[in-house]
Design a protein around this motif. Structure first.
Motif, short mmCIF file in Angstrom:
data_model
loop_
_atom_site.label_atom_id
_atom_site.label_comp_id
_atom_site.label_asym_id
_atom_site.label_seq_id
_atom_site.Cartn_x
_atom_site.Cartn_y
_atom_site.Cartn_z
N PRO A 13 0.83 -1.21 0.00
CA PRO A 13 0.00 0.00 0.00
C PRO A 13 0.86 1.25 0.00
N PRO A 14 0.36 2.34 -0.57
CA PRO A 14 1.12 3.59 -0.59
C PRO A 14 1.31 4.15 0.81
N TRP A 15 2.35 4.93 0.96
CA TRP A 15 2.60 5.61 2.23
C TRP A 15 1.48 6.62 2.48
N PRO A 16 0.92 6.67 3.67
CA PRO A 16 -0.21 7.58 3.93
C PRO A 16 0.13 9.03 3.59
N GLY A 17 -0.74 9.63 2.79
CA GLY A 17 -0.58 11.03 2.45
C GLY A 17 0.47 11.32 1.41
N VAL A 18 1.03 10.28 0.81
CA VAL A 18 2.13 10.47 -0.16
C VAL A 18 1.68 9.98 -1.52
N PRO A 19 1.76 10.83 -2.55
CA PRO A 19 1.37 10.38 -3.90
C PRO A 19 2.40 9.42 -4.47
N ALA A 20 2.00 8.69 -5.50
CA ALA A 20 2.93 7.77 -6.15
C ALA A 20 4.10 8.54 -6.73
N PRO A 21 5.32 8.07 -6.52
CA PRO A 21 6.49 8.80 -7.01
C PRO A 21 6.57 8.77 -8.53
N ALA A 120 7.64 10.51 1.83
CA ALA A 120 7.89 10.18 0.42
C ALA A 120 9.34 9.77 0.21
N CYS A 121 10.25 10.44 0.91
CA CYS A 121 11.67 10.10 0.81
C CYS A 121 11.91 8.67 1.29
N LEU A 122 11.41 8.34 2.47
CA LEU A 122 11.62 7.01 3.04
C LEU A 122 10.94 5.93 2.20
N VAL A 205 13.21 12.37 -3.30
CA VAL A 205 12.37 11.24 -3.70
C VAL A 205 13.10 10.51 -4.82
N LEU A 206 13.51 9.27 -4.56
CA LEU A 206 14.33 8.52 -5.50
C LEU A 206 13.49 7.84 -6.58
N ASP A 207 13.98 7.86 -7.79
CA ASP A 207 13.47 6.97 -8.81
C ASP A 207 13.77 5.54 -8.36
N PRO A 208 12.92 4.56 -8.64
CA PRO A 208 13.17 3.20 -8.15
C PRO A 208 14.52 2.60 -8.53
N ASP A 209 15.13 3.05 -9.61
CA ASP A 209 16.43 2.52 -10.02
C ASP A 209 17.60 3.39 -9.58
N ALA A 210 17.35 4.39 -8.76
CA ALA A 210 18.40 5.35 -8.42
C ALA A 210 19.61 4.69 -7.74
N ILE A 211 19.37 3.82 -6.77
CA ILE A 211 20.48 3.19 -6.06
C ILE A 211 21.22 2.23 -6.99
#
Length: 473
Positions: A13-21, A120-122, A205-211
């Protein structure tokens, strides 16, 4: 140990109050370069040659000197064409296995951050396709506007709940007295035994492939530090954030990209940066106690960590490692941010000139930057001071306007090297069309500010973190 790539399941589930990155990827727009880049470059070359030829033909006794000054000014913009040579670093299968075995620690310092932005960061860290081993959050004594403590209890509880399963990253969440970002970082990194440290701002806010992408340059043992590519998250909030998209370009996708081609990136933005952990650990006790003219410096932390990386090896930019950040939405916040960065850059220039090898790239590109600034002042002053040159002022003004416009459009082409899920082609084209406005803003607003920042760089006691939340998600 080899860790197979994995990420937070799609059904999480999405993080509460955080839109999809949003998502972003690096692109190489060859067609665009052929249709727009080549004609613009050809016109720029013709304009530069025409201006230099015109100046050298003046029968004033000073024409040759003016022509040489113009030629030097053009050559000192070496980084504009070199930036297009940058390519994302790739790895072999064997190199990837070595990278998968690395322990990666993400450190996030927090001070008066919007809780939704921190969430959103976490959340973006947990959704990485290459999982990290530790997440170390340090709250540097956040306080509310009424002076009461901010604990981020709901954010912390959500993070701990999402990492309670086996195989999830190890989480630490500390609160320290407010002593500045460097102390917050080193309070945990000085004793962490990870292989790679990733520093994140709390609104990153990281793109999913950032790391995964940011680790690839470390397959080269000479690389000590890697910068991620910074994108504006709230790009469409108002006219200012739209303009910031353009204002960030000359550094984030211009000078930094060119420096990366040479392996000498000088500033890895704290928004997203990667370091070999021993570089950071060895700086413990020194990094957090840097002084300038006897005063402690807590700001300008990212360029200091990059400085340590430069002393030990190569520092590069990975354009495929994307991170989104919240840009200031109010002019007052934006100008204060710029003044802080400009003062910090001035101090770091002095460090580079003093400590980097006199025959090295960093030393001479710093010298070149100051020569370019001086020429920008000297050429107009020489024209206005000499009656025989003032007669050519109109011609030079038109040439300068035309060349400046073409240069701004050439730099704005870098917009199209990133494809974002939250920006349409029409939005990019509109920004591209407005590129000359950004050039005008730099000339009228930012350049005078830079001179002021250089003259007042000693006022580091005025550098501080925000007194309250400035930008919300």
């Amino acid at each position: 140990m080899t860790r197979p790539p994995s990420h937070t399941p799609a059904g999480t589930p999405p993080w509460p109050g955080v839109p999809a990155p949003p998502r972003a990827r690096h692109a190489r727009p060859r067609t665009l370069l052929l249709l727009a880049g080549l004609p613009l470059t050809a016109f720029l070359a013709w304009g530069a040659a025409h201006t230099i030829s015109l100046a050298s033909s003046w029968n004033t006794g000073r024409g040759s000197g003016m022509a040489l000054a113009w030629l030097a000014a053009f050559l000192l913009l070496w980084w504009v064409p070199v930036s297009w040579l940058e390519r994302p670093k790739t790895v072999t299968a064997r190199g990837q296995r070595a990278l998968d075995a690395l322990d990666v620690t993400v450190q996030i310092p927090v001070y008066n951050e919007d809780p939704h932005a921190l969430g959103a960061c976490l959340d973006s860290v947990l959704r990485q396709t290459r999982p990290v081993q530790r997440i170390r959050v340090v709250d540097d004594g956040s306080v509310d506007t009424d002076g009461s403590l901010v604990t981020y209890a709901a954010v912390r509880a959500e993070l701990l709940a999402r990492t309670a399963t086996p195989g999830a990253p190890e989480i630490t969440w500390d609160r320290t007295p407010n002593r500045g970002k460097r102390h917050a970082q080193m309070s945990v990194l000085a004793h962490d035994d990870g292989d790679i440290f990733v520093t994140l701002d709390s609104d990153s806010v990281l793109d999913p492939d950032a790391i995964a992408e940011g680790l690839k340059p470390f397959a080269n043992p000479q690389v000590t530090s890697v910068a991620g590519q910074v994108l504006v998250l709230n790009h469409d909030a108002n006219a200012l954030t739209r303009m910031i998209n353009l204002l960030y370009l000359p550094f984030t996708r211009g000078l930094r990209s060119a420096q990366s081609v040479l392996g000498r990136v000088t500033i890895n933005s704290g928004t997203l940066a990667f370091y070999r952990a021993d570089i950071v650990r060895d700086a413990a006790g020194v990094y957090e106690h840097e002084t300038f003219r006897g005063r402690p410096m807590q700001m300008n932390d990212d360029s200091m960590l990059t400085f340590y990386g430069l002393l030990a090896g190569d520092t590069v930019h990975q354009p495929s490692s994307m991170v989104f950040t919240l840009a200031p939405e109010r002019p007052r916040h934006y100008l204060r941010q710029q003044l802080r960065w400009m003062r910090g850059t001035t101090v770091r220039h002095l460090w580079w000139l003093r400590y980097m090898p006199a025959g090295g790239i960093v030393f001479w590109t710093t010298v070149a930057e100051y020569i370019h600034i001086l020429l920008g002042l000297a050429i107009p002053a020489a024209i206005l001071a000499q009656p025989d040159l003032r007669g050519h002022l109109g011609v030079l003004a038109l040439s300068g306007l035309a060349i400046g416009t073409v240069m701004s459009y050439l730099m704005a082409l870098r917009l199209f090297t990133v494809r974002r899920s939250d920006m349409t082609t029409g939005q990019n084209l509109l920004l591209f069309a407005l590129a000359p406005l950004a050039a005008l803003w730099r000339m009228i607003i930012l350049r005078p500010m830079y001179f002021y920042a250089m003259a007042t760089c000693h006022r580091i006691n005025r550098w501080g973190t925000r007194a309250s939340v400035e930008v919300g998600l």
